[in-house]
Design an enzyme around this catalytic site. Structure first.
Site, PDB file in Angstrom:
ATOM      1  N   LYS A  42      12.199 -37.571   0.250  1.00 52.89           N
ATOM      2  CA  LYS A  42      12.411 -36.135   0.069  1.00 52.89           C
ATOM      3  C   LYS A  42      12.560 -35.490   1.449  1.00 52.89           C
ATOM      4  O   LYS A  42      11.676 -35.627   2.296  1.00 52.89           O
ATOM      5  CB  LYS A  42      11.214 -35.538  -0.679  1.00 52.89           C
ATOM      6  CG  LYS A  42      11.535 -34.236  -1.349  1.00 52.89           C
ATOM      7  CD  LYS A  42      10.598 -34.002  -2.517  1.00 52.89           C
ATOM      8  CE  LYS A  42      10.945 -32.731  -3.251  1.00 52.89           C
ATOM      9  NZ  LYS A  42      10.140 -32.548  -4.442  1.00 52.89           N
ATOM     10  N   ARG A  91       6.752 -21.441 -13.548  1.00 54.35           N
ATOM     11  CA  ARG A  91       7.387 -20.149 -13.268  1.00 54.35           C
ATOM     12  C   ARG A  91       8.416 -19.799 -14.341  1.00 54.35           C
ATOM     13  O   ARG A  91       8.402 -18.726 -14.892  1.00 54.35           O
ATOM     14  CB  ARG A  91       8.101 -20.192 -11.903  1.00 54.35           C
ATOM     15  CG  ARG A  91       7.170 -20.203 -10.733  1.00 54.35           C
ATOM     16  CD  ARG A  91       7.831 -20.719  -9.490  1.00 54.35           C
ATOM     17  NE  ARG A  91       8.116 -22.139  -9.637  1.00 54.35           N
ATOM     18  CZ  ARG A  91       8.515 -22.941  -8.672  1.00 54.35           C
ATOM     19  NH1 ARG A  91       8.763 -22.444  -7.481  1.00 54.35           N
ATOM     20  NH2 ARG A  91       8.731 -24.220  -8.873  1.00 54.35           N
ATOM     21  N   SER A 129       9.206 -22.593  -2.222  1.00 53.20           N
ATOM     22  CA  SER A 129       9.294 -22.917  -0.789  1.00 53.20           C
ATOM     23  C   SER A 129      10.760 -22.969  -0.364  1.00 53.20           C
ATOM     24  O   SER A 129      11.122 -22.470   0.702  1.00 53.20           O
ATOM     25  CB  SER A 129       8.657 -24.278  -0.498  1.00 53.20           C
ATOM     26  OG  SER A 129       7.316 -24.299  -0.889  1.00 53.20           O
TER      27      SER A 129
HETATM   28  P1  ADP Z   1       7.167 -30.212  -6.226  1.00 54.21           P
HETATM   29  O1  ADP Z   1       8.155 -30.604  -5.173  1.00 54.21           O
HETATM   30  O2  ADP Z   1       6.307 -31.329  -6.715  1.00 54.21           O
HETATM   31  O3  ADP Z   1       7.716 -29.346  -7.354  1.00 54.21           O
HETATM   32  P2  ADP Z   1       6.055 -27.846  -5.010  1.00 54.21           P
HETATM   33  O4  ADP Z   1       5.279 -27.852  -3.746  1.00 54.21           O
HETATM   34  O5  ADP Z   1       7.379 -27.180  -4.960  1.00 54.21           O
HETATM   35  O6  ADP Z   1       6.112 -29.348  -5.446  1.00 54.21           O
HETATM   36  O7  ADP Z   1       5.185 -27.166  -6.158  1.00 54.21           O
HETATM   37  C1  ADP Z   1       3.957 -27.691  -6.551  1.00 54.21           C
HETATM   38  C2  ADP Z   1       3.573 -27.073  -7.869  1.00 54.21           C
HETATM   39  O8  ADP Z   1       3.385 -25.670  -7.704  1.00 54.21           O
HETATM   40  C3  ADP Z   1       4.588 -27.213  -8.988  1.00 54.21           C
HETATM   41  O9  ADP Z   1       3.903 -27.360 -10.213  1.00 54.21           O
HETATM   42  C4  ADP Z   1       5.332 -25.914  -8.965  1.00 54.21           C
HETATM   43  O10 ADP Z   1       5.890 -25.593 -10.239  1.00 54.21           O
HETATM   44  C5  ADP Z   1       4.188 -24.966  -8.628  1.00 54.21           C
HETATM   45  N1  ADP Z   1       4.653 -23.726  -8.011  1.00 54.21           N
HETATM   46  C6  ADP Z   1       5.435 -23.593  -6.927  1.00 54.21           C
HETATM   47  N2  ADP Z   1       5.658 -22.279  -6.654  1.00 54.21           N
HETATM   48  C7  ADP Z   1       4.987 -21.572  -7.612  1.00 54.21           C
HETATM   49  C8  ADP Z   1       4.842 -20.188  -7.923  1.00 54.21           C
HETATM   50  N3  ADP Z   1       5.454 -19.253  -7.208  1.00 54.21           N
HETATM   51  N4  ADP Z   1       4.084 -19.848  -8.981  1.00 54.21           N
HETATM   52  C9  ADP Z   1       3.504 -20.811  -9.740  1.00 54.21           C
HETATM   53  N5  ADP Z   1       3.611 -22.127  -9.517  1.00 54.21           N
HETATM   54  C10 ADP Z   1       4.348 -22.518  -8.472  1.00 54.21           C
END
Ligand code: ADP
Length: 164
Positions: A42, A91, A129
């Site tokens: 990744k 979300r 992110s």
């Molecule tokens: P991944 O690459 O495993 O999706 P992330 O770091 O992007 O990892 O996200 C980790 C978790 O946090 C996931 O379950 C994602 O849906 C959740 N998440 C990310 N941003 C938000 C947000 N703004 N509100 C709620 N949950 C979130």
């Protein structure tokens, strides 16, 4: 054992949306491991060591959260940590479809492991992110969307890129 939960993700970098989920989870479970995926396939802006440090600085006021990086299969990491709960955030409906698939696979691999989903707080529905990084790369103001350590690291990284 049931009270220990893992919140896994890439956290590149940790956002206020992540912080909201892990803070709410920390009120329900006794111990939370915020698990940073070190998947080398990744492409990330921040190294796993940087992502770990940013998350650690962000949750240091919450004594029942620890930050650990992992590079093995998540279900095996959960077994190693003796945790039976996985926390994920939701979300949108597209998150739901994706998360349903991952949760089913994890359940197949490790039937004792339960996935628990937290609905995002409305104000964070649009936060990810990747979107924050994209907006920042184009000069948008993202200060209020990130914990301070993550904001400062992102600003520094983008300034370095521009000056190179
Ligand atoms: P991944 O690459 O495993 O999706 P992330 O770091 O992007 O990892 O996200 C980790 C978790 O946090 C996931 O379950 C994602 O849906 C959740 N998440 C990310 N941003 C938000 C947000 N703004 N509100 C709620 N949950 C979130």
């Amino acid at each position: 054992m049931r009270k220990k939960a893992i919140y896994p993700g890439t956290f590149d970098p940790i956002t206020n949306g992540h912080l909201d989920i892990v803070t709410r989870a920390a009120r329900i479970f006794e111990q939370i491991i915020l698990a940073i995926s070190a998947n080398p396939r990744k492409k990330t802006m921040f190294s796993v060591i940087e992502r770990e440090r940013l998350a650690q600085e962000t949750v240091k006021h919450l004594p029942n959260i620890s930050v650990i990086k992992y590079s093995n299969l998540l279900v095996n990491f959960a077994k190693e940590q003796k945790a039976r709960i996985l926390i994920r955030g939701l979300r949108t409906t597209s998150d739901l479809e994706y998360e349903r698939q991952i949760a089913s696979m994890n359940h197949y691999l490790s039937p004792d492991l339960e996935s628990v989903f937290f609905m995002t707080t409305t104000q964070y529905t649009y936060l990810s992110s990747s979107l924050i990084k994209e907006v920042a790369q184009h000069g948008g103001d993202v200060q209020k969307l990130l914990p301070m350590p993550a904001y400062q690291a992102l600003k520094l990284r983008l300034d370095m890129t521009i000056n190179c």
